[in-house]
Design an enzyme around this catalytic site. Structure first.
Site, short mmCIF file in Angstrom:
data_model
loop_
_atom_site.label_atom_id
_atom_site.label_comp_id
_atom_site.label_asym_id
_atom_site.label_seq_id
_atom_site.Cartn_x
_atom_site.Cartn_y
_atom_site.Cartn_z
N GLU A 171 29.31 26.53 16.75
CA GLU A 171 28.54 27.78 16.66
C GLU A 171 27.60 27.99 17.85
O GLU A 171 26.36 27.90 17.73
CB GLU A 171 27.76 27.83 15.34
CG GLU A 171 28.66 27.81 14.12
CD GLU A 171 27.92 27.90 12.80
OE1 GLU A 171 26.68 27.82 12.78
OE2 GLU A 171 28.59 28.08 11.76
N GLU A 355 34.67 27.26 8.69
CA GLU A 355 33.59 27.17 7.69
C GLU A 355 33.58 28.45 6.88
O GLU A 355 33.68 29.55 7.45
CB GLU A 355 32.20 27.04 8.35
CG GLU A 355 31.85 25.67 8.82
CD GLU A 355 30.43 25.60 9.39
OE1 GLU A 355 29.55 26.36 8.93
OE2 GLU A 355 30.22 24.78 10.30
O1 IFM Z 1 24.92 24.48 7.15
C1 IFM Z 1 25.35 25.35 8.15
C2 IFM Z 1 26.21 24.61 9.17
O2 IFM Z 1 25.51 23.55 9.74
C3 IFM Z 1 26.64 25.54 10.27
N1 IFM Z 1 27.23 26.74 9.76
C4 IFM Z 1 26.54 27.45 8.70
C5 IFM Z 1 26.17 26.48 7.58
C6 IFM Z 1 25.43 27.23 6.45
O3 IFM Z 1 24.26 27.81 6.94
#
Ligand code: IFM
Length: 442
Positions: A171, A355
């Protein structure tokens, strides 16, 4: 609320892969095993940055409980385990001396995945920057790509032969914009020049790491970016323009750098004067060819004009049902990003949802129906995107278990498995069982 039946493995194309994700600082217990201090430790120790000033010192104690955790992933019926390596656990000062216990831990962990038939999908950086590098400016420092390349090479010399896939940095938007412009994550800066430099250095570090791994003959290398559907709060031209700027910074900047070798004009109008001199030269390695792209997706954002200073937007509360994070539930956004990304940036390149999931105020005795409903809607958005031609090859849920949710400490629960943060006992939730029913079959 009635509980939906989640899409099963058999609803997806035959070679489709399913998995779960975690990250090092969020689960391992970073005060243990010889890891160095990170900028998250000091950010959390600074009042009002993190709920109850909680940190990742113990987290889920995965460092000592990893075998049971891998058993949970195997028993879920997952194909992929997306995990991350902590730079500060491996090189406590970020450069130079190596913590042998750290590398040994990841070595055992990866062998443990392989022994359970899981594909190890590694991320090299999921936010725990060694403090010694933060002291030198961290992502704002133009030497970061060299330091990150050295770290990558060291890790891959030991572990590269057994990884199914690697993404250098999780990210980029969070690592740079959220942390250096909005100040919500470590190092907590609110500075446009620092943000511009961090955004560019993150991409440059990504590219250098890819080159290092290619030179070692490694395959299945990708990038993982996060996306948020940008929606105007109303029909006014000012809100539409604010939405366009938000979208360009969040959803276009990093893909444009990685796949088109340039940054969007809407971002350059605010940031170009702050980017490093001759930043364009770095596109030669930023655009190093990839084998896949990972998309992290959770929610949408409503925008209207902000304080008048670039980028002049502000978030406005929306009408849809929200998760424990206050994030609106908007599965259409996932369909949009999967189809739009393929059309605009990546063509036939395999895409993965790396994710997706929701925080919910779970208790161990209540079924997490809200999470099952959320997962159902988003997995169905994936199925629609595949029907519409998106080359989606896998879906990875966030997260295996409740963990350290950064500035929100341990309050927000994203897990398929409940963690009691006093006893550290794990207990699979209804969502875990619902997924397992469809993932274990055939
Ligand atoms: O927990 C985070 C993760 O570390 C990175 N992406 C978003 C998730 C939820 O906020």
């Amino acid at each position: 609320m009635t509980t939906p039946t989640l899409p099963a493995r058999s609803d997806f194309p035959q070679d489709f892969l399913l998995g779960v994700a975690t990250s090092a600082y969020q689960i391992e217990g970073h005060a243990q095993g010889g890891a160095g201090q990170t900028h998250w430790d000091t950010f959390a120790a600074t009042g009002n940055n993190v709920t109850r000033a909680e940190n990742g010192a113990l987290a889920c104690d995965h460092l000592n409980r990893w075998e049971d955790d891998l058993d949970l992933i195997r028993d879920l019926g997952a194909d992929i385990y997306r995990f991350s390596l902590s730079w500060a656990r491996i090189m406590p000062e970020g450069r130079g001396a190596v913590n042998k216990a750290g590398l040994d831990f990841y070595d055992r962990l990866i062998d443990g995945m392989l022994a359970r038939g899981l594909r190890p999908a590694a991320t090299l950086y999921h936010w725990e920057l060694p403090s010694a590098l933060a002291d030198q400016g961290g992502w704002v420092n133009g030497d970061m790509p060299n330091w990150f390349a050295d770290y990558t090479d060291l890790v891959m010399a030991r572990l590269g032969d057994r990884l199914w896939s690697v993404a250098p940095i999780n990210e980029p938007w969070c690592v740079s914009w959220l942390s250096h412009f909005e100040g919500h994550h470590a190092p907590g800066l609110r500075d446009i020049r620092a943000a511009a430099r961090a955004m560019h250095h993150v991409l440059s570090s990504h590219g250098r790491a890819i080159e290092v791994m290619r030179a070692r003959g490694m395959r299945n290398l990708g990038a993982v970016c996060n996306f948020e559907a940008a929606l105007p709060a109303d029909g006014s031209p000012a809100s539409k323009a604010a939405t366009a700027r938000y979208d360009a910074i969040y959803n276009q900047f990093f893909l444009s750098g990685l796949f088109h070798g340039r940054y969007p004009d809407l971002v350059l109008e605010g940031l170009e004067q702050h980017l490093p001199q001759n930043y364009q030269d770095d596109f030669a390695h930023i655009t190093a060819p990839l084998d896949w792209l990972g998309l992290n997706y959770y929610t949408c954002k409503r925008l209207s004009a902000g304080c008048g200073i670039w980028p002049n937007y502000q978030g406005v509360e929306g009408p849809l049902p929200k998760t424990q994070m206050g994030w609106e539930i908007y599965p259409e956004g996932l369909h949009h990003f999967l189809t739009h990304t393929a059309k605009t940036y990546t063509g036939d390149l395999p895409l993965y949802v790396t994710e997706n999931g929701m925080a919910n105020d779970d208790t161990p005795d209540q079924p997490d129906v809200a999470r099952i409903t959320y997962l159902d809607a988003h997995m169905r958005a994936c199925l629609r995107a595949i029907e519409d031609g998106a080359p989606l090859k896998g879906y990875i849920a966030w997260s295996l278990m409740d963990n350290y949710e950064w500035a929100f400490g341990y309050e927000k629960r994203f897990g398929l498995v409940h963690v009691d943060f006093d006893s550290l006992q794990r207990q699979p939730k209804a969502s875990y069982h619902a997924l397992a029913q469809g993932w274990r079959a055939g």
